[in-house]
Scaffold this active site. Structure first.
Site, short mmCIF file in Angstrom:
data_model
loop_
_atom_site.label_atom_id
_atom_site.label_comp_id
_atom_site.label_asym_id
_atom_site.label_seq_id
_atom_site.Cartn_x
_atom_site.Cartn_y
_atom_site.Cartn_z
N SER A 16 0.85 -1.19 0.00
CA SER A 16 0.00 0.00 0.00
C SER A 16 0.89 1.24 0.00
O SER A 16 1.70 1.42 -0.90
CB SER A 16 -0.96 -0.04 1.18
OG SER A 16 -1.98 0.92 1.05
N ASP A 76 -9.13 -4.31 -5.91
CA ASP A 76 -8.71 -3.41 -4.84
C ASP A 76 -9.44 -2.07 -4.97
O ASP A 76 -9.26 -1.35 -5.94
CB ASP A 76 -7.20 -3.18 -4.95
CG ASP A 76 -6.62 -2.48 -3.74
OD1 ASP A 76 -7.38 -1.82 -3.01
OD2 ASP A 76 -5.39 -2.59 -3.53
N HIS A 121 -7.59 -5.29 -1.40
CA HIS A 121 -6.42 -4.57 -0.93
C HIS A 121 -5.57 -5.48 -0.05
O HIS A 121 -5.69 -5.50 1.17
CB HIS A 121 -6.85 -3.32 -0.16
CG HIS A 121 -5.73 -2.36 0.10
ND1 HIS A 121 -5.02 -1.75 -0.92
CD2 HIS A 121 -5.18 -1.91 1.26
CE1 HIS A 121 -4.11 -0.96 -0.40
NE2 HIS A 121 -4.18 -1.05 0.92
#
Length: 294
Positions: free
Chosen positions: A153, A237, A269
């Site tokens: 991320s 995601d 995600h």
């Protein structure tokens, strides 16, 4: 409660005496709990004199050990030494030291530390990684010639940015669901998150801020990225859309940079399903063996 060398178990504390009683004993799949490694908490100086905290997991033996720098996401989060099967695998099976820094912008260290990477200060957190590389070079038990970076991320952005700025000091990068361009990220992330992310990264609708975000985005500096990368992405995601990974993979492959791309069509995600997580760990182990441990 869990900690670095034990998975989650149930404990009780006698408040009057402070005695701790353990009520459950989690199954370790045949592993010897005595082989699990607990980290050492250290801090190192960064470019502006501030000291950055980091947890260091060291393999047994004198070293020097190759190093995997593990950068958390968020960015307003923090690494805490909870039980991690992947970290234990890297340390015990691959013989890699894992270092997890809480660079500026991390939570848990006060409001000032939390805000030190906001907006136009974004790359100061990347400079904290450069300072960590300096610290690694000074440690006789760590091999500064064999260092890789890993993160997911926002940590994925940090991996890509580190490959831009410190590629000559790194062997490889392992990036998961990372931001490759802040403008395309802010444009394509789900509506419910956009204003929150603008507060952290800057508002791409402002022309000056947009130019700044383009300037610091790794996608616009692929000419400086030469080291191998493993990139993982969930197709569904909603936070960091798959387009962020697809565009950096395409740009790097066009320049013949070695890129391994793991795309899970049934994930969002990060990888949550055991089959996908096992595959990702196996791919990461193979990638590190080939490009970090050579």
């Amino acid at each position: 409660m869990n900690h670095a060398a034990a998975p989650a178990d149930v404990y009780s504390v006698e408040l009057e005496t402070g005695s701790l009683t353990r009520w459950t004993q989690s199954e370790l799949g045949g592993l010897d709990a005595n082989d699990l490694v607990a980290p050492e908490l250290v801090d190192y100086p960064s470019f502006d004199g501030r000291r950055v905290p980091a947890f260091v997991y060291r393999p047994r033996g004198p070293g020097p050990h190759p190093v995997l720098v593990s950068i958390h996401g968020g960015p307003e989060a923090q690494f805490r030494p909870a039980f991690s099967y992947s970290t234990q695998f890297f340390v015990n099976e691959l013989g890699v030291a894992v270092i997890a820094p809480n660079v500026r912008g991390s939570a848990g260290y006060g409001r000032t530390w939390l805000s030190l990477d906001n907006g136009r200060l974004r790359e100061d957190s990347v400079r904290d990684i450069g300072a960590l590389l300096d610290w690694i070079d000074e440690r006789p038990d760590l091999d500064g010639q064999h260092v890789a970076v890993s993160g997911g991320s926002y940590g994925g952005y940090m991996v890509l940015a580190s490959m831009v700025h410190f590629g000559d000091r790194l062997k490889a990068g392992v990036e998961r669901v990372g931001i490759s361009n802040f403008v395309t990220f802010l444009t394509n992330t789900q509506d419910y998150r956009r204003d929150l992310r603008r507060k952290e990264y800057g508002d791409e609708r402002d022309p000056e801020m947009r130019a700044f975000l383009e300037r610091i985005s790794p996608l616009n500096h692929v000419d400086r990225m030469t080291r191998p990368l493993l990139i993982s992405q969930g197709l569904n995601d909603p936070r960091v859309p798959a387009t962020e990974s697809e565009q950096i993979v395409a740009a790097l492959r066009e320049r013949d940079v070695p890129v391994w791309y793991v795309l899970a069509r049934d994930e969002g995600h990060g990888f949550r399903k055991k089959l996908n997580r096992d595959y990702q760990l196996a791919a990461t182990a193979l990638f590190l063996t080939r490009y970090l441990l050579d």
